[in-house]
Design an enzyme around this catalytic site. Structure first.
Site, PDB file in Angstrom:
ATOM      1  N   PRO A  10       0.790  -1.229   0.000  1.00 33.73           N
ATOM      2  CA  PRO A  10       0.000   0.000   0.000  1.00 33.73           C
ATOM      3  C   PRO A  10       0.823   1.281   0.000  1.00 33.73           C
ATOM      4  CG  PRO A  10      -0.173  -1.150   2.105  1.00 33.73           C
ATOM      5  CD  PRO A  10       0.503  -2.085   1.157  1.00 33.73           C
ATOM      6  N   ASN A  11       0.321   2.236  -0.734  1.00 27.72           N
ATOM      7  CA  ASN A  11       0.849   3.604  -0.829  1.00 27.72           C
ATOM      8  C   ASN A  11       2.115   3.737  -1.671  1.00 27.72           C
ATOM      9  OD1 ASN A  11      -1.207   4.807   0.859  1.00 27.72           O
ATOM     10  ND2 ASN A  11      -0.244   3.742   2.551  1.00 27.72           N
ATOM     11  N   ARG A  18       4.995  11.270  -2.254  1.00 30.09           N
ATOM     12  CA  ARG A  18       4.717  11.034  -0.833  1.00 30.09           C
ATOM     13  C   ARG A  18       6.004  11.172  -0.025  1.00 30.09           C
ATOM     14  NH1 ARG A  18       4.670   4.891   1.219  1.00 30.09           N
ATOM     15  NH2 ARG A  18       4.019   5.183   3.360  1.00 30.09           N
ATOM     16  N   TYR A  23      11.315   9.200   1.189  1.00 28.39           N
ATOM     17  CA  TYR A  23      11.309   8.178   0.132  1.00 28.39           C
ATOM     18  C   TYR A  23      11.937   8.642  -1.179  1.00 28.39           C
ATOM     19  CZ  TYR A  23       8.030   5.951   3.364  1.00 28.39           C
ATOM     20  OH  TYR A  23       7.454   5.389   4.474  1.00 28.39           O
ATOM     21  N   ASN A  79       8.329  -5.118  -1.118  1.00 31.31           N
ATOM     22  CA  ASN A  79       8.208  -4.003  -0.186  1.00 31.31           C
ATOM     23  C   ASN A  79       6.762  -3.990   0.290  1.00 31.31           C
ATOM     24  OD1 ASN A  79       7.997  -1.656   1.232  1.00 31.31           O
ATOM     25  ND2 ASN A  79       9.083  -0.385  -0.264  1.00 31.31           N
ATOM     26  N   ALA A  82       3.237  -0.545   4.804  1.00 30.20           N
ATOM     27  CA  ALA A  82       2.761  -0.613   6.187  1.00 30.20           C
ATOM     28  C   ALA A  82       2.279  -2.013   6.582  1.00 30.20           C
ATOM     29  CB  ALA A  82       1.647   0.408   6.399  1.00 30.20           C
ATOM     30  N   HIS A  85       4.230  -4.019   9.223  1.00 30.38           N
ATOM     31  CA  HIS A  85       4.087  -3.843  10.663  1.00 30.38           C
ATOM     32  C   HIS A  85       2.738  -4.310  11.191  1.00 30.38           C
ATOM     33  CE1 HIS A  85       7.424  -1.357   9.483  1.00 30.38           C
ATOM     34  NE2 HIS A  85       6.628  -0.518   8.845  1.00 30.38           N
ATOM     35  N   ASP A  92       1.723 -15.215   6.958  1.00 32.99           N
ATOM     36  CA  ASP A  92       1.263 -16.602   6.832  1.00 32.99           C
ATOM     37  C   ASP A  92       1.208 -17.048   5.375  1.00 32.99           C
ATOM     38  OD1 ASP A  92       1.057 -16.849   9.556  1.00 32.99           O
ATOM     39  OD2 ASP A  92      -1.146 -16.824   9.624  1.00 32.99           O
ATOM     40  N   GLU A 103      12.694  -9.089   1.651  1.00 28.39           N
ATOM     41  CA  GLU A 103      11.932  -7.940   2.155  1.00 28.39           C
ATOM     42  C   GLU A 103      12.764  -6.687   1.919  1.00 28.39           C
ATOM     43  OE1 GLU A 103      11.087  -8.312   6.328  1.00 28.39           O
ATOM     44  OE2 GLU A 103      10.384  -6.234   6.489  1.00 28.39           O
ATOM     45  N   HIS A 105      12.895  -2.391   2.090  1.00 30.04           N
ATOM     46  CA  HIS A 105      12.348  -1.089   2.505  1.00 30.04           C
ATOM     47  C   HIS A 105      13.244   0.028   2.005  1.00 30.04           C
ATOM     48  CE1 HIS A 105       9.398  -3.043   4.994  1.00 30.04           C
ATOM     49  NE2 HIS A 105      10.370  -3.813   5.461  1.00 30.04           N
ATOM     50  N   ILE A 106      12.617   1.023   1.431  1.00 30.79           N
ATOM     51  CA  ILE A 106      13.353   2.163   0.888  1.00 30.79           C
ATOM     52  C   ILE A 106      14.044   2.929   2.020  1.00 30.79           C
ATOM     53  CG2 ILE A 106      13.078   4.377  -0.307  1.00 30.79           C
ATOM     54  CD1 ILE A 106      10.579   3.004  -1.703  1.00 30.79           C
ATOM     55  N   SER A 107      13.282   3.209   3.067  1.00 31.69           N
ATOM     56  CA  SER A 107      13.813   3.970   4.205  1.00 31.69           C
ATOM     57  C   SER A 107      14.414   3.010   5.233  1.00 31.69           C
ATOM     58  CB  SER A 107      12.690   4.784   4.850  1.00 31.69           C
ATOM     59  OG  SER A 107      11.703   3.924   5.399  1.00 31.69           O
ATOM     60  N   ARG A 112      13.341   5.175  12.291  1.00 29.39           N
ATOM     61  CA  ARG A 112      12.085   5.933  12.250  1.00 29.39           C
ATOM     62  C   ARG A 112      11.230   5.613  13.492  1.00 29.39           C
ATOM     63  NH1 ARG A 112       9.436   5.321   6.573  1.00 29.39           N
ATOM     64  NH2 ARG A 112       8.235   7.093   7.386  1.00 29.39           N
ATOM     65  N   ARG A 116       7.527   1.195  13.426  1.00 31.50           N
ATOM     66  CA  ARG A 116       8.115   0.633  12.198  1.00 31.50           C
ATOM     67  C   ARG A 116       9.254  -0.333  12.493  1.00 31.50           C
ATOM     68  NH1 ARG A 116       5.721   3.896   8.194  1.00 31.50           N
ATOM     69  NH2 ARG A 116       5.300   5.981   8.979  1.00 31.50           N
TER      70      ARG A 116
HETATM   71  C1  DQA Z   1       8.406   1.356   3.703  1.00 30.73           C
HETATM   72  C2  DQA Z   1       8.485   1.582   5.218  1.00 30.73           C
HETATM   73  C3  DQA Z   1       7.134   1.360   5.876  1.00 30.73           C
HETATM   74  O1  DQA Z   1       7.235   1.599   7.275  1.00 30.73           O
HETATM   75  C4  DQA Z   1       6.093   2.307   5.299  1.00 30.73           C
HETATM   76  O2  DQA Z   1       4.825   2.027   5.858  1.00 30.73           O
HETATM   77  C5  DQA Z   1       6.054   2.267   3.816  1.00 30.73           C
HETATM   78  C6  DQA Z   1       7.322   2.197   3.067  1.00 30.73           C
HETATM   79  C7  DQA Z   1       9.738   1.700   3.010  1.00 30.73           C
HETATM   80  O3  DQA Z   1       9.889   1.319   1.853  1.00 30.73           O
HETATM   81  O4  DQA Z   1      10.600   2.357   3.599  1.00 30.73           O
HETATM   82  O5  DQA Z   1       4.994   2.380   3.213  1.00 30.73           O
HETATM   83  O6  DQA Z   1       8.140  -0.017   3.469  1.00 30.73           O
END
Ligand code: DQA
Length: 152
Positions: A10-11, A18, A23, A79, A82, A85, A92, A103, A105-107, A112, A116
């Site tokens: 998501p997002n 964003r 990011y 990725n 959210a 978390h 599962d 897995e 994650h950009i950040s 943070r 997270r």
């Molecule tokens: C994220 C980190 C997550 O905490 C956040 O909810 C995201 C992006 C990252 O790529 O850093 O949507 O997965």
């Protein structure tokens, strides 16, 4: 030619606009291009997807497990946004089909907010890449390739 599945939760469709201070300004289309270039050099195709819906992501994960076994996929770079978390269901699903997942994650989620710092996905991931910006997707594809197809 085998593929690597690149899943975005998501997002991530908002990448580029964003929170650019966190990011960056690269869009998801740019990330897809980066993935294609990286995978192409390794002789891999890319199946690049994004959804804001947990159930859709779970369905894709369920399809990906057998595709790995069939030799069509080497695994997934994921990725989960959210869902990382929050989602026992996604954890599962990955475990349920033994999908090799990196897995990504950009950040640097550990630098943070506290919420997270915990990932439901990490215990079922083959590897984790955190905090390299969008370059992490390329590193994850390369890492998955080097780990080999079926030792997830
Ligand atoms: C994220 C980190 C997550 O905490 C956040 O909810 C995201 C992006 C990252 O790529 O850093 O949507 O997965």
């Amino acid at each position: 030619m085998a593929s690597v599945l690149v899943l975005n939760g998501p997002n991530l469709n908002l990448l580029g606009t964003r929170k650019p201070e966190v990011y960056g300004r690269t869009t998801l289309a740019d990330v897809e291009e980066l993935c294609r270039q990286t995978a192409g050099k390794l002789g891999l195709d890319v199946d690049f997807r994004q959804s804001n819906h947990e159930g859709q992501l779970i369905d894709w994960i369920h399809e990906a497990g057998p595709a790995v076994r069939a030799g069509e996929l080497i695994g997934a770079v994921y990725n989960p946004g959210a869902h990382t978390h929050t989602s026992v269901a996604i954890r599962d699903a990955i475990e349920g089909v033994s999908l090799p997942v990196i897995e990504c994650h950009i950040s640097n989620v550990h630098a943070r907010e506290e919420f997270r710092h915990h990932s439901f996905i990490s215990p079922v991931a083959r590897g984790i890449i955190v905090g390299f910006g969008v370059l992490g997707y390329a590193l994850a594809i390369e890492g998955l390739h080097r780990l080999g197809a079926d030792n997830g």
